[in-house]
Design a protein around this motif. Structure first.
Motif, short mmCIF file in Angstrom:
data_model
loop_
_atom_site.label_atom_id
_atom_site.label_comp_id
_atom_site.label_asym_id
_atom_site.label_seq_id
_atom_site.Cartn_x
_atom_site.Cartn_y
_atom_site.Cartn_z
N VAL A 375 0.98 -1.20 -0.05
CA VAL A 375 0.00 0.02 -0.08
C VAL A 375 1.10 1.32 0.00
O VAL A 375 1.81 1.38 0.95
CB VAL A 375 -0.90 -0.07 1.11
N ARG A 376 0.98 2.03 -1.01
CA ARG A 376 1.69 3.16 -1.09
C ARG A 376 1.41 4.16 0.07
O ARG A 376 0.26 4.62 0.25
CB ARG A 376 1.62 4.04 -2.27
N SER A 377 2.53 4.63 0.93
CA SER A 377 2.66 5.39 1.88
C SER A 377 3.83 5.80 2.39
O SER A 377 4.85 4.84 2.35
CB SER A 377 1.84 4.85 3.08
N ALA A 378 4.39 6.96 2.64
CA ALA A 378 5.43 7.56 2.78
C ALA A 378 5.90 6.91 4.18
O ALA A 378 7.29 6.81 4.45
CB ALA A 378 5.66 9.16 3.08
N ALA A 382 1.95 8.19 8.24
CA ALA A 382 0.98 8.75 7.16
C ALA A 382 -0.10 7.65 6.71
O ALA A 382 -1.00 8.05 6.50
CB ALA A 382 1.99 9.06 5.96
N ALA A 383 0.30 6.42 6.71
CA ALA A 383 -0.64 5.25 6.48
C ALA A 383 -1.72 5.52 7.78
O ALA A 383 -3.18 5.46 7.25
CB ALA A 383 -0.01 3.89 6.49
N HIS A 384 -1.31 5.35 8.92
CA HIS A 384 -2.32 5.66 10.05
C HIS A 384 -3.38 6.59 9.78
O HIS A 384 -4.68 6.86 9.86
CB HIS A 384 -1.67 5.52 11.32
N ASP A 385 -2.69 7.97 9.52
CA ASP A 385 -3.51 9.29 9.49
C ASP A 385 -4.38 9.08 8.12
O ASP A 385 -5.63 9.49 8.27
CB ASP A 385 -2.56 10.38 9.08
N ARG A 386 -4.10 8.55 7.17
CA ARG A 386 -4.95 8.29 6.03
C ARG A 386 -6.17 7.52 6.16
O ARG A 386 -7.36 7.55 5.90
CB ARG A 386 -4.16 7.81 4.63
N LEU A 387 -5.87 6.13 7.07
CA LEU A 387 -6.93 5.19 7.42
C LEU A 387 -8.04 5.98 8.26
O LEU A 387 -9.15 5.90 8.00
CB LEU A 387 -6.45 4.25 8.10
N VAL A 388 -7.49 6.83 9.24
CA VAL A 388 -8.41 7.74 10.10
C VAL A 388 -9.27 8.53 9.28
O VAL A 388 -10.44 8.44 9.39
CB VAL A 388 -7.65 8.45 11.11
N ALA A 406 2.96 -2.85 9.30
CA ALA A 406 4.40 -2.52 9.27
C ALA A 406 4.73 -1.89 7.87
O ALA A 406 4.08 -2.12 6.88
CB ALA A 406 5.15 -3.71 9.21
N ALA A 407 5.69 -0.73 8.16
CA ALA A 407 6.12 0.03 6.98
C ALA A 407 7.52 -0.48 6.49
O ALA A 407 8.55 -0.83 7.09
CB ALA A 407 6.13 1.65 7.32
N ASP A 408 7.49 -0.29 5.20
CA ASP A 408 8.91 -0.35 4.38
C ASP A 408 9.26 0.90 3.88
O ASP A 408 8.80 1.39 2.77
CB ASP A 408 8.82 -1.37 3.17
N GLU A 409 9.71 1.76 4.61
CA GLU A 409 9.85 3.21 4.28
C GLU A 409 11.07 3.38 3.19
O GLU A 409 10.75 4.52 2.36
CB GLU A 409 10.59 3.95 5.56
N LYS A 410 11.75 2.56 3.09
CA LYS A 410 12.76 2.52 1.88
C LYS A 410 11.76 2.43 0.38
O LYS A 410 12.23 3.02 -0.45
CB LYS A 410 13.63 1.50 1.87
N ALA A 411 10.78 1.56 0.51
CA ALA A 411 10.21 1.10 -0.60
C ALA A 411 8.90 2.21 -0.70
O ALA A 411 8.20 2.38 -1.83
CB ALA A 411 9.47 -0.20 -0.61
N GLY A 412 8.59 2.73 0.30
CA GLY A 412 7.25 3.84 0.26
C GLY A 412 5.95 3.04 0.46
O GLY A 412 5.19 3.51 -0.14
N THR A 413 6.00 1.79 1.11
CA THR A 413 4.87 0.97 1.05
C THR A 413 4.57 0.44 2.57
O THR A 413 5.54 0.66 3.44
CB THR A 413 4.97 -0.24 0.32
N VAL A 414 3.38 0.25 2.80
CA VAL A 414 3.04 -0.15 4.05
C VAL A 414 2.17 -1.44 3.93
O VAL A 414 1.25 -1.40 2.78
CB VAL A 414 2.00 0.83 4.91
#
Length: 436
Positions: A375-378, A382-388, A406-414
């Motif tokens: 799931v694209r997210s920085a 950011a992913a949590h805030d978008r879901l809220v 869990a986030a993979d910030e290098k890939a920019g995904t969650v």
């Protein structure tokens, strides 16, 4: 009873001594993901620092105080693998000893029961049934594709036709004898995890097929076993498994736990979901996640469980204790075929753990759990805030919604977990997650 969670995914026992950058990244992300096993009072031994905001969110979601967790990350780590050498280092052992003096009873809860884990248990005075088996590297038997074929044959599991090759000549003979069955064979590295060590060879022009990092068209007369052998094998692994390849109608896994008292408990079953890459040059399918429970018909599930139980019982009788998962397919012709087993935490273990703690042990009857990768997210925040903002975040009252895992910030995904009352609702949530 508090536990010492040992995040030793991606160890040499699982993936060989020489790991790729992708495997190292997966091992680090696995530590973030596996933090969802945590319970109040646990000590987490991790190869990487687990962000405080993730631990706080886990505690808030699963209803415990994350401040009571402790995190031990070995200093001066040069990689993201928690191997036995690091686990048994003087610094790690002394820090563990200091911590466990605070309470009398502890349990070790490793991803993989290595020899080092068993030695650590002895040093810390935390004996566990199955340690003697682990001291002799017994769990390695349950994480090698060649051993799986040998053990599965002994309990009559239905397997694709295949053989074990230990040199280029054996590889050539195996491919030659198997290619005529379906026109396609799969060649597997003995200790490659997650399909990254597998190559599919086919005489038919084909899109990428499930189960391998590469699907290759070959003209059989020009097949070069020496080249493939050199490409696939490593200094630490000189064994390949060759099998006839069957197109699957259903891809799924079954997971069990072998308890200390030798009882066997069925844990969960899930479907493995894949999709094509938008990049037409990509030679592997993208794993999008898992879906629990599996979408098998009841008769299919019961048949698969009956076979799988025999293998799990054999693992128990050998001396193994802990979690074990088995991958299988129902081929397009309806045949049930088993592919491999893994004596460790599986991809669905964390999802099952979350579901049980939020929904109860009988969640299978009235819920669908869907993991959605990439799931694209920085960032996790950011992913949590978008879901809220979008009204998708998990609601404890309604018992449904989305949880960022869990986030993979290098890939920019969650990776996210969808909890829904049925499959259509779960798939709708997935679509909303991926649409932007």
């Amino acid at each position: 009873m508090p536990r010492i969670l040992i995040m030793n995914a991606g160890t040499p026992q699982m993936s060989g001594a020489h790991l790729t950058k992708a495997q190292l990244s997966l091992a680090a992300n696995s530590a973030f993901r596996s933090a969802w096993f945590a319970q109040e009072g646990d000590l987490i031994v991790s190869p990487v620092v687990i962000p405080a905001d993730l631990l706080s969110f886990i505690g808030g979601t699963l209803n415990f105080h994350s401040s009571a967790l402790r995190l031990l990350v070995p200093a001066s780590r040069q990689s993201t693998i928690l191997d036995d050498c690091t686990l048994l280092s003087k610094t790690v052992v002394e820090r563990l000893k200091r911590h466990i003096r605070q309470k009398s009873d502890w349990q070790l809860y490793p991803c993989y029961s290595t020899e080092g884990v068993a030695r650590l248990a002895a040093i810390l005075g935390i004996p566990k049934t199955g340690d003697d088996f682990a001291l002799q590297r017994g769990p390695d038997l349950l994480n090698r594709k060649s051993h799986f074929r040998q053990l599965a044959t002994s309990v009559a599991l239905p397997l694709p036709h295949g053989s074990v090759a230990t040199d280029p000549n054996g590889l050539f003979k195996a491919v030659t004898s198997l290619k005529s069955e379906t026109g396609t064979v799969i060649v597997k590295l003995d200790n490659g995890a997650g399909g990254v060590g597998n190559v599919i060879l086919t005489s038919n022009k084909s899109d990428p097929l499930p189960g391998a990092r590469d699907t290759r068209w070959v003209s059989w007369p020009s097949f070069d076993p020496e080249a493939l052998w050199s490409e696939m094998t490593t200094a630490s692994c000189k064994t390949l498994v060759v099998e006839s390849y069957h197109l699957a109608r259903s891809l799924f896994y079954l997971e069990y736990t072998i308890q200390d008292d030798a009882s066997i408990a069925f844990v969960n079953s899930g479907s493995i979901r894949l999709r094509k890459s938008a990049d037409r040059s990509e030679r592997a399918l993208i794993r999008t996640g898992l879906e629990l429970p599996s979408d098998l018909e009841e008769e299919q599930l019961l048949a698969a469980q009956a076979h799988a139980y025999r293998f799990v019982a054999l693992a128990r009788d050998l001396g193994y204790r802990g979690m074990i998962n088995i991958d299988a397919i129902f081929a397009q012709d309806g045949r049930l075929l088993f592919n491999e087993a893994n004596g460790r935490w599986g991809g669905g273990s964390v999802l099952h753990n979350i579901a049980v703690r939020l929904l109860g042990v009988d969640y299978f009857g009235c819920n669908v759990i869907l993991s959605v990768r990439n799931v694209r997210s920085a960032s996790f925040r950011a992913a949590h805030d978008r879901l809220v903002k979008d009204g998708l975040i998990f609601d404890h009252t309604r018992k449904e919604g989305v949880i960022p895992l869990a986030a993979d910030e290098k890939a920019g995904t969650v990776e996210c977990v969808v909890i829904a009352p049925n499959r259509p609702a779960a798939h709708d949530q997935q679509h909303r997650l991926l649409k932007s």
